[in-house]
Write a protein that holds these residues in place. Structure first.
Motif, PDB file in Angstrom:
ATOM      1  N   ARG A  70       0.809  -0.992 -15.973  1.00 57.11           N
ATOM      2  CA  ARG A  70       2.267  -1.034 -15.946  1.00 57.11           C
ATOM      3  C   ARG A  70       2.786  -1.643 -17.243  1.00 57.11           C
ATOM      4  NH1 ARG A  70       4.028  -4.577 -13.165  1.00 57.11           N
ATOM      5  NH2 ARG A  70       2.116  -5.499 -12.365  1.00 57.11           N
ATOM      6  N   GLY A 212      -0.646   4.756 -12.978  1.00 55.53           N
ATOM      7  CA  GLY A 212      -0.355   3.846 -11.858  1.00 55.53           C
ATOM      8  C   GLY A 212       1.110   3.723 -11.513  1.00 55.53           C
ATOM      9  N   GLY A 213       1.535   2.469 -11.384  1.00 55.35           N
ATOM     10  CA  GLY A 213       2.891   2.179 -10.949  1.00 55.35           C
ATOM     11  C   GLY A 213       3.971   2.761 -11.856  1.00 55.35           C
ATOM     12  N   LYS A 219       5.350   4.143  -5.153  1.00 58.10           N
ATOM     13  CA  LYS A 219       4.748   2.827  -4.971  1.00 58.10           C
ATOM     14  C   LYS A 219       5.704   1.718  -5.418  1.00 58.10           C
ATOM     15  CE  LYS A 219       0.169   0.832  -5.782  1.00 58.10           C
ATOM     16  NZ  LYS A 219      -0.228   0.697  -4.376  1.00 58.10           N
ATOM     17  N   LYS A 220       5.579   1.248  -6.637  1.00 51.01           N
ATOM     18  CA  LYS A 220       6.395   0.112  -7.082  1.00 51.01           C
ATOM     19  C   LYS A 220       7.867   0.502  -7.231  1.00 51.01           C
ATOM     20  CE  LYS A 220       2.771  -1.956  -6.823  1.00 51.01           C
ATOM     21  NZ  LYS A 220       2.105  -3.244  -6.819  1.00 51.01           N
ATOM     22  N   HIS A 240       5.795  -7.213  -1.762  1.00 52.25           N
ATOM     23  CA  HIS A 240       4.501  -6.928  -2.415  1.00 52.25           C
ATOM     24  C   HIS A 240       3.416  -7.678  -1.642  1.00 52.25           C
ATOM     25  CE1 HIS A 240       2.057  -7.035  -6.463  1.00 52.25           C
ATOM     26  NE2 HIS A 240       1.757  -5.976  -5.765  1.00 52.25           N
ATOM     27  N   SER A 262      -0.067  -9.116  -8.913  1.00 52.16           N
ATOM     28  CA  SER A 262      -0.963  -8.010  -9.217  1.00 52.16           C
ATOM     29  C   SER A 262      -2.332  -8.525  -9.646  1.00 52.16           C
ATOM     30  CB  SER A 262      -0.358  -7.165 -10.340  1.00 52.16           C
ATOM     31  OG  SER A 262       0.903  -6.696  -9.932  1.00 52.16           O
ATOM     32  N   ASP A 287      -1.070  -3.532  -0.263  1.00 53.63           N
ATOM     33  CA  ASP A 287      -0.196  -3.768  -1.421  1.00 53.63           C
ATOM     34  C   ASP A 287       1.286  -3.948  -1.076  1.00 53.63           C
ATOM     35  OD1 ASP A 287      -0.157  -4.025  -4.326  1.00 53.63           O
ATOM     36  OD2 ASP A 287       0.908  -2.118  -4.390  1.00 53.63           O
ATOM     37  N   PHE A 309      -4.640   2.021  -4.149  1.00 50.44           N
ATOM     38  CA  PHE A 309      -4.788   2.181  -5.593  1.00 50.44           C
ATOM     39  C   PHE A 309      -5.307   0.830  -6.073  1.00 50.44           C
ATOM     40  CE2 PHE A 309      -2.884   2.245  -9.968  1.00 50.44           C
ATOM     41  CZ  PHE A 309      -3.622   3.303 -10.458  1.00 50.44           C
ATOM     42  N   ARG A 378      -8.984   1.688 -11.970  1.00 51.30           N
ATOM     43  CA  ARG A 378      -8.560   1.711 -10.553  1.00 51.30           C
ATOM     44  C   ARG A 378      -9.260   2.826  -9.786  1.00 51.30           C
ATOM     45  NH1 ARG A 378      -4.220  -2.068  -8.695  1.00 51.30           N
ATOM     46  NH2 ARG A 378      -3.830  -3.257 -10.594  1.00 51.30           N
ATOM     47  N   ALA A 440      -3.210  -6.111 -14.960  1.00 57.94           N
ATOM     48  CA  ALA A 440      -2.411  -5.113 -14.232  1.00 57.94           C
ATOM     49  C   ALA A 440      -1.135  -4.720 -14.969  1.00 57.94           C
ATOM     50  CB  ALA A 440      -2.076  -5.621 -12.834  1.00 57.94           C
ATOM     51  N   PHE A 458       8.935  -6.538  -9.539  1.00 58.16           N
ATOM     52  CA  PHE A 458       9.242  -5.520  -8.518  1.00 58.16           C
ATOM     53  C   PHE A 458      10.546  -5.717  -7.765  1.00 58.16           C
ATOM     54  CE2 PHE A 458       4.468  -6.071  -8.534  1.00 58.16           C
ATOM     55  CZ  PHE A 458       4.229  -4.992  -9.372  1.00 58.16           C
TER      56      PHE A 458
HETATM   57  C1  SPV Z   1       0.177  -3.731  -9.281  1.00 55.80           C
HETATM   58  O1  SPV Z   1       0.207  -3.812 -10.533  1.00 55.80           O
HETATM   59  O2  SPV Z   1       0.653  -4.623  -8.552  1.00 55.80           O
HETATM   60  C2  SPV Z   1      -0.481  -2.581  -8.634  1.00 55.80           C
HETATM   61  C3  SPV Z   1      -0.973  -1.494  -9.487  1.00 55.80           C
HETATM   62  O3  SPV Z   1      -0.580  -2.545  -7.416  1.00 55.80           O
HETATM   63  S1  SPV Z   1       0.293  -0.392  -9.983  1.00 55.80           S
HETATM   64  O4  SPV Z   1       0.381   0.658  -8.969  1.00 55.80           O
HETATM   65  O5  SPV Z   1      -0.085   0.160 -11.269  1.00 55.80           O
HETATM   66  O6  SPV Z   1       1.549  -1.082 -10.051  1.00 55.80           O
END
Ligand code: SPV
Ligand code: GTP
Ligand code: MN
Length: 595
Positions: A70, A212-213, A219-220, A240, A262, A287, A309, A378, A440, A458
């Protein structure tokens, strides 16, 4: 291809984006296994993916060396005003950001296919679930979303003609001129990457990264940044947090949700194998937790995701056997070593490796001096493959949360475990949590930073308002509010050794929490909170001396006092928005420390 939906808003949005991004083709994902296999075959043929001969239906990808995690400096919360985003988020006025990004999106899918991915966060049809639609030009994103979310035609059916969805626009930002050869991992340079959120219209625009995120927008971006804004408005929580079910030898169930930053241990704790006899653990999520107050007044949590992930390096049969079993097949690996035998490998996997090709694509042998896998390598694996997945993990009603845990990675100062004196103190503990940096995120430089409730990167709005929301939730939950604890698995001795064995042994800490919840043990009050009284903590069978235990649990008031200036500065950045109840917590904390 003709669109498999009559949803007017969706059709109009896909049309608009198609006109802006000018892809060569438009493809609507159906979410089928045949589709997944076809995409994988294409990516293997183009050189983007490697099929692993040692793991059924599993593939390895190598990202561009600059696109490995990220990017927090390039992540934006474009609320109407800067104050609504707060001092911890990057802010640009929504119209300005849109103008910049429209410039980048113009023609950005030339030579590529635009994929439309209808997905559900949470079981399709659940009252807590939310539908998103991601547009992307990355087939890698498509296959990952197949695992991480519930994708396809079923989602379009649930959406119907007029159903609402959260639009998530994504491009890797690498148009191809006619005849230009594609690269294995297309992406844009760092200064052109934007991970943008428009919370006032629940809109996500991501450009330039495939990792990823930054790129898996359910996700995020959706399940945390946008959902946190919606949750505050509607009176629920998007956190989170991992979710687990712990069962005592007597068969009593406890549901625990834990927020660690993370790469600080959520996946590992979520799949815990307790070493203490008779205790068992099942995984609900690793997560993200979405939590609403149920008809019984208790907080109920669902895992909005369908896959893991997870951080690969460090995952072994010793540290996390359940994750190792989860990733035996049908999994995607990114930035690992591919061995000469056609399997994947990473540092501290607990198995020998003769050598192979490292995450950068270079020949690699163990003695090389460089790491073979990227520290943020990952795995992507279906949650249903986890041998200890909770039978109720897809229950639309969620599981009732008894215990919240906050934590972080601190080699010094923080003891193994302490308990909040009450809800407000628990909110203070979460709010002031601090952690050392991990791989991360690409651009976190501080040696130690505050990461409130593990949500610093986040939270989609002002963190001061987020804390007020936590206080408000406590008021609504009253006596049914979960008990709150703080843990630190990462304390080290002066000679640099872990003081706590961690992993399966963490079950001992959870046991003490359950006994506190039941009032079976009383703990003892210290200035930072309640801690195990002599003899309360089960150390049976652990080769640990009294001196080592005392060091692990030591509360050095001088060290806590030395952080008060930083605490004041941290709180001061929120100005008058800081909740009065947080001010009161700071004051009573100082008083307890004797400051
Ligand atoms: C995090 O960085 O908290 C993750 C991985 O769970 S990512 O999906 O890349 O954000
Ligand atoms: P994200 O997916 O980034 O949100 O991370 P996560 O919180 O799920 O982190 P994860 O469980 O993958 O842990 C990442 C790192 O922490 C790995 O290097 C683990 O080996 C290490 N770790 C996890 N639990 C423990 C523990 O109990 N003790 C020690 N010493 N290390 C741990
Ligand atoms: Mn995470």
């Amino acid at each position: 291809m003709t669109a498999p939906t009559q949803n007017r808003k969706l059709l109009a949005w896909v049309d608009d984006v198609t006109r802006l991004c000018t892809p060569d083709h438009v493809y609507w994902c159906d979410g089928s296994t045949a589709e997944y296999a076809r995409f994988m075959d294409q990516m293997v043929a183009s050189g983007m993916a490697t099929k692993l001969s040692k793991r059924p239906n599993s593939y390895h990808f190598r990202s561009h060396a600059s696109d490995v995690a990220r990017v927090e400096d390039r992540t934006y919360i474009a609320s109407r005003t800067k104050d609504e985003a707060g001092p911890t988020n990057n802010w640009v006025a929504p119209e300005d950001l849109k103008q910049t990004m429209r410039g980048l999106y113009a023609g950005c899918m030339q030579g590529r296919t635009l994929y439309v991915i209808p997905f559900s966060m949470g079981v399709i049809g659940s009252p807590i679930a939310k539908i998103g639609v991601q547009i992307t030009d990355s087939p890698y994103v498509v296959v990952n979303q197949h695992i991480m979310t519930r994708v396809g035609t079923r989602v379009l059916q649930a959406l119907g003609q007029d159903g609402a969805f959260i639009p998530c626009l994504h491009s890797v930002g690498a148009p191809l001129k006619p005849g230009e050869q594609d690269v294995a991992w297309p992406c844009a340079p760092i200064e052109k990457k934007y991970i943008a959120h428009f919370p006032d219209e629940s809109l996500i625009w991501s450009y330039g990264s495939g990792y990823g995120g930054n790129a898996l927008l359910g996700k995020k971006c959706l399940a945390l940044r946008i959902a946190s804004v919606i949750a505050r408005r509607e009176g629920w929580m998007a956190e989170h947090m991992l979710i687990l079910r712990l069962t005592s030898p007597a068969g009593k169930r406890y549901h625990i949700a834990a927020a660690f930053p993370s790469a600080c241990g959520k996946t590992n704790l979520a799949m815990l194998r307790p070493t203490i006899p008779g205790w068992t653990c099942e995984c609900v999520g690793d997560d993200i937790a979405w939590m609403k107050i149920g008809p019984d007044g208790r907080l109920r949590a669902i895992n909005p995701e369908a896959g893991f992930f997870g951080v690969a390096p460090g995952t072994s049969y010793k540290s996390n056997p359940m994750a190792m079993d989860t990733i035996r097949e049908n999994s995607i690996f990114t930035n690992c070593v591919v061995t000469g035998q056609g399997d994947i490998w990473w540092e501290d996997m607990g198995v020998p490796c003769e050598g192979g090709t490292d995450w950068k694509g270079n020949p690699w042998t163990p003695g090389k001096g460089e790491k073979g896998a990227h520290p943020n390598a990952r795995f992507t694996a279906p949650a249903r493959q986890c041998p200890v997945i909770c039978p109720d993990w897809e229950d639309p009603a969620g599981v009732p949360i008894d215990i919240f845990i906050f934590g972080g990675r601190r080699t010094q100062v923080m003891p193994l475990v302490h308990e909040a004196l009450d809800w407000d103190h628990g909110v203070f503990m979460g709010a002031t949590a601090a952690s050392e940096p991990t791989a991360a995120a690409l651009d976190v430089k501080a040696k130690l930073r505050r990461d409130p409730m593990a949500m610093l990167p986040f939270c989609g709005y002002n963190v001061a308002d987020y804390w007020q929301h936590w206080f408000d939730m406590g008021d609504k939950l009253g006596a049914k509010a979960p008990k709150i604890f703080y843990v630190n698995w990462f304390r080290k001795s002066p000679d640099g050794k872990w003081l706590w064995p961690g992993f399966g042994e963490n079950g001992r800490v959870l046991k003490w929490m359950c006994e506190r919840t039941d009032g079976k043990v009383q703990g003892q009050t210290t200035p930072i909170g309640r801690m195990p009284a002599d003899g309360e903590f089960d150390l049976t069978g652990l080769p640990m001396s009294k001196a080592e235990w005392d060091e692990l649990m030591r509360v050095d008031l001088g060290a806590f006092k030395a952080e008060l200036t930083d605490l004041d500065d941290y709180m001061a950045q929120f100005g008058s928005r800081l909740p009065a109840r947080m001010r009161a917590q700071v004051a009573s904390y100082k008083q307890r420390l004797g400051d």
